[in-house]
Design a protein around this motif. Structure first.
Motif, PDB file in Angstrom:
ATOM      1  N   ARG A  37       0.851  -1.184   0.000  1.00  0.00           N
ATOM      2  CA  ARG A  37       0.000   0.000   0.000  1.00  0.00           C
ATOM      3  C   ARG A  37       0.881   1.225   0.000  1.00  0.00           C
ATOM      4  N   GLU A  38       0.322   2.321  -0.485  1.00  0.00           N
ATOM      5  CA  GLU A  38       1.083   3.562  -0.600  1.00  0.00           C
ATOM      6  C   GLU A  38       0.660   4.529   0.484  1.00  0.00           C
ATOM      7  N   LEU A  39       1.646   5.226   1.017  1.00  0.00           N
ATOM      8  CA  LEU A  39       1.376   6.262   2.009  1.00  0.00           C
ATOM      9  C   LEU A  39       2.177   7.486   1.594  1.00  0.00           C
ATOM     10  N   PHE A  40       1.508   8.623   1.544  1.00  0.00           N
ATOM     11  CA  PHE A  40       2.162   9.855   1.115  1.00  0.00           C
ATOM     12  C   PHE A  40       2.579  10.643   2.350  1.00  0.00           C
ATOM     13  N   VAL A  41       3.792  11.182   2.321  1.00  0.00           N
ATOM     14  CA  VAL A  41       4.292  11.976   3.438  1.00  0.00           C
ATOM     15  C   VAL A  41       4.852  13.280   2.863  1.00  0.00           C
ATOM     16  N   LYS A  42       4.140  14.373   3.123  1.00  0.00           N
ATOM     17  CA  LYS A  42       4.586  15.660   2.588  1.00  0.00           C
ATOM     18  C   LYS A  42       5.878  16.112   3.266  1.00  0.00           C
ATOM     19  N   ILE A  60       3.120  -8.181  14.971  1.00  0.00           N
ATOM     20  CA  ILE A  60       2.886  -7.294  13.830  1.00  0.00           C
ATOM     21  C   ILE A  60       4.220  -7.158  13.094  1.00  0.00           C
ATOM     22  N   SER A  61       4.217  -7.462  11.799  1.00  0.00           N
ATOM     23  CA  SER A  61       5.435  -7.338  10.981  1.00  0.00           C
ATOM     24  C   SER A  61       5.193  -6.322   9.881  1.00  0.00           C
ATOM     25  N   TRP A  62       6.249  -5.619   9.515  1.00  0.00           N
ATOM     26  CA  TRP A  62       6.133  -4.636   8.443  1.00  0.00           C
ATOM     27  C   TRP A  62       7.351  -4.702   7.536  1.00  0.00           C
ATOM     28  N   VAL A  63       7.133  -4.324   6.288  1.00  0.00           N
ATOM     29  CA  VAL A  63       8.228  -4.057   5.357  1.00  0.00           C
ATOM     30  C   VAL A  63       7.855  -2.751   4.671  1.00  0.00           C
ATOM     31  N   PHE A  64       8.867  -1.904   4.431  1.00  0.00           N
ATOM     32  CA  PHE A  64       8.567  -0.671   3.720  1.00  0.00           C
ATOM     33  C   PHE A  64       9.782  -0.178   2.957  1.00  0.00           C
ATOM     34  N   SER A  65       9.492   0.631   1.952  1.00  0.00           N
ATOM     35  CA  SER A  65      10.533   1.336   1.212  1.00  0.00           C
ATOM     36  C   SER A  65       9.994   2.740   0.944  1.00  0.00           C
ATOM     37  N   SER A  66      10.905   3.667   0.642  1.00  0.00           N
ATOM     38  CA  SER A  66      10.478   5.041   0.400  1.00  0.00           C
ATOM     39  C   SER A  66      11.142   5.563  -0.865  1.00  0.00           C
ATOM     40  N   GLU A  67      10.492   6.533  -1.469  1.00  0.00           N
ATOM     41  CA  GLU A  67      11.106   7.222  -2.596  1.00  0.00           C
ATOM     42  C   GLU A  67      10.699   8.687  -2.537  1.00  0.00           C
ATOM     43  N   PRO A  68      11.520   9.606  -3.002  1.00  0.00           N
ATOM     44  CA  PRO A  68      12.810   9.403  -3.655  1.00  0.00           C
ATOM     45  C   PRO A  68      13.986   9.273  -2.688  1.00  0.00           C
ATOM     46  N   LYS A  69      13.827   9.578  -1.420  1.00  0.00           N
ATOM     47  CA  LYS A  69      14.958   9.543  -0.483  1.00  0.00           C
ATOM     48  C   LYS A  69      14.527   8.822   0.785  1.00  0.00           C
ATOM     49  N   ARG A  70      15.380   8.900   1.816  1.00  0.00           N
ATOM     50  CA  ARG A  70      15.112   8.158   3.045  1.00  0.00           C
ATOM     51  C   ARG A  70      14.004   8.803   3.882  1.00  0.00           C
ATOM     52  N   SER A 129       8.748  15.756  -0.730  1.00  0.00           N
ATOM     53  CA  SER A 129       7.735  14.837  -0.233  1.00  0.00           C
ATOM     54  C   SER A 129       8.205  13.411  -0.514  1.00  0.00           C
ATOM     55  N   LYS A 130       7.700  12.463   0.262  1.00  0.00           N
ATOM     56  CA  LYS A 130       8.104  11.063   0.090  1.00  0.00           C
ATOM     57  C   LYS A 130       6.868  10.206  -0.126  1.00  0.00           C
ATOM     58  N   LYS A 131       7.108   9.097  -0.812  1.00  0.00           N
ATOM     59  CA  LYS A 131       6.076   8.081  -0.967  1.00  0.00           C
ATOM     60  C   LYS A 131       6.606   6.822  -0.292  1.00  0.00           C
ATOM     61  N   VAL A 132       5.825   6.279   0.608  1.00  0.00           N
ATOM     62  CA  VAL A 132       6.212   5.056   1.311  1.00  0.00           C
ATOM     63  C   VAL A 132       5.338   3.916   0.793  1.00  0.00           C
ATOM     64  N   ASN A 133       5.979   2.838   0.355  1.00  0.00           N
ATOM     65  CA  ASN A 133       5.258   1.609   0.011  1.00  0.00           C
ATOM     66  C   ASN A 133       5.434   0.658   1.174  1.00  0.00           C
ATOM     67  N   TYR A 134       4.315   0.209   1.738  1.00  0.00           N
ATOM     68  CA  TYR A 134       4.417  -0.642   2.933  1.00  0.00           C
ATOM     69  C   TYR A 134       3.510  -1.855   2.821  1.00  0.00           C
ATOM     70  N   HIS A 135       3.884  -2.873   3.559  1.00  0.00           N
ATOM     71  CA  HIS A 135       3.072  -4.083   3.650  1.00  0.00           C
ATOM     72  C   HIS A 135       3.105  -4.568   5.090  1.00  0.00           C
ATOM     73  N   LEU A 136       1.951  -4.928   5.618  1.00  0.00           N
ATOM     74  CA  LEU A 136       1.853  -5.391   7.002  1.00  0.00           C
ATOM     75  C   LEU A 136       1.359  -6.826   7.036  1.00  0.00           C
ATOM     76  N   THR A 137       1.848  -7.597   8.003  1.00  0.00           N
ATOM     77  CA  THR A 137       1.329  -8.938   8.237  1.00  0.00           C
ATOM     78  C   THR A 137       1.181  -9.149   9.743  1.00  0.00           C
TER      79      THR A 137
END
Length: 150
Positions: A37-42, A60-70, A129-137
């Protein structure tokens, strides 16, 4: 006396600017499927995923990545959504993650019912601004109830 390590997280929750909040109940997470899922962070803001948990024991487990930076990441716990921010407990201290270069993974075991909030903090970035792609299990403990006993 609140330990000084909590200052950054509490200050963020009290005075930071929230871009998006995506409240979830723990029972919704198994329906996520395999996709992210995508999460926007201004810029100069943070976004949060508060997860309400009714029982102890699940992981609760998570994986995430962000773009364009950390992005910075923290997990805080409150007994309810109405619990004052000052009483929040920091479970994972605010950490700047190189999530634009590698996928960040983590997990925590639910020790108390309440609200576990995953926070993606971009307040250090004035322009991007960043875009975070995350997945939860969720892994729930298997409780043997003896029901298959003759």
């Amino acid at each position: 006396m609140v330990p000084a390590v909590q200052d950054a997280e509490i200050t963020l929750l009290k005075s930071g600017e929230l871009t998006a909040s995506v409240p979830l109940d723990i029972d919704e997470i198994p329906h996520f499927g395999d996709g992210s899922r995508e999460l926007f962070v201004k810029s100069s803001c943070y976004s949060a995923i508060p997860i309400t948990v009714g029982d102890c024991g699940p992981i609760i487990s998570w994986v995430f990545s962000s773009e364009p930076k950390r992005i910075s990441f923290t997990v805080v716990y409150r007994e309810t959504l109405d619990t004052p921010v000052e009483q929040a407990k920091v479970l994972i201290p605010l950490t700047r993650c190189n999530s634009h270069k590698e996928t960040i993974q983590g997990q925590l075991k639910v020790r108390n019912p309440g609200v576990y909030t995953l926070i993606f903090d971009n307040s250090f970035s004035r322009f991007l601004s960043k875009k975070v792609n995350y997945h939860l299990t969720i892994e729930k403990p298997i409780i043997y109830d003896g029901s298959d006993f003759p």
